[in-house]
Design an enzyme around this catalytic site. Structure first.
Site, short mmCIF file in Angstrom:
data_model
loop_
_atom_site.label_atom_id
_atom_site.label_comp_id
_atom_site.label_asym_id
_atom_site.label_seq_id
_atom_site.Cartn_x
_atom_site.Cartn_y
_atom_site.Cartn_z
N CYS A 90 0.88 -1.17 0.00
CA CYS A 90 0.00 0.00 0.00
C CYS A 90 0.92 1.22 0.00
O CYS A 90 2.09 1.12 -0.38
CB CYS A 90 -0.95 -0.02 1.19
SG CYS A 90 -0.13 0.05 2.80
N GLN A 91 0.44 2.35 0.46
CA GLN A 91 1.27 3.54 0.43
C GLN A 91 2.40 3.49 1.45
O GLN A 91 3.53 3.82 1.16
CB GLN A 91 0.41 4.80 0.65
CG GLN A 91 1.11 6.09 0.32
CD GLN A 91 1.46 6.21 -1.16
OE1 GLN A 91 0.84 5.62 -2.03
NE2 GLN A 91 2.50 6.97 -1.44
#
Length: 126
Positions: free
Chosen positions: A88-89
């Site tokens: 994810c980020q």
């Protein structure tokens, strides 16, 4: 004085809960450096659990976008017998996605340490 005790109990309970979740994640999820991630992600199912707009702004080549918000509904797109590499980020959503997948029978779960924002490899943008 009673208020202080209640606050201390709440703080202690919160810390215990956070500690338990952290230990549980370490048990079910391998955290890989970028180098380790690169070595294995081509043989695995590479899943970006960010939202579509984040994915469109840039993602690792070969990744499929299955946002965490849709993961329960899209489980059939993943094979439980193959490794799953998540990112994810920054690593928070991928850890939550791993917990959900583990409960559904997926055992070989890994995620990228530091998430996409730490990735220095090639990316694709739309």
């Amino acid at each position: 004085m009673d208020t202080i005790y209640v606050l201390l109990i709440l703080i202690a309970a919160t810390l215990i809960y956070i500690g338990y979740n952290w230990l549980q994640q370490r048990k079910i999820l391998k955290t890989l450096t970028e180098e380790q991630f690169r070595e294995g992600y081509r043989k695995a199912q590479l899943i970006d659990v960010r939202e579509p707009n984040e994915f469109d702004n840039g993602h690792i080549l070969g990744a499929r976008n299955i946002p965490l918000s849709q993961l329960k509904m899209r489980l059939k797109e993943l094979r439980p017998d193959k490794p799953v590499y998540l990112y994810c980020q920054n690593g928070t959503r991928s850890a939550r996605a791993a917990q959900l997948l583990y409960k559904k029978g997926y055992k070989d779960l890994s995620h990228l340490q530091g998430g996409f924002k730490k990735w220095t490899g090639r990316i694709k943008t739309k």
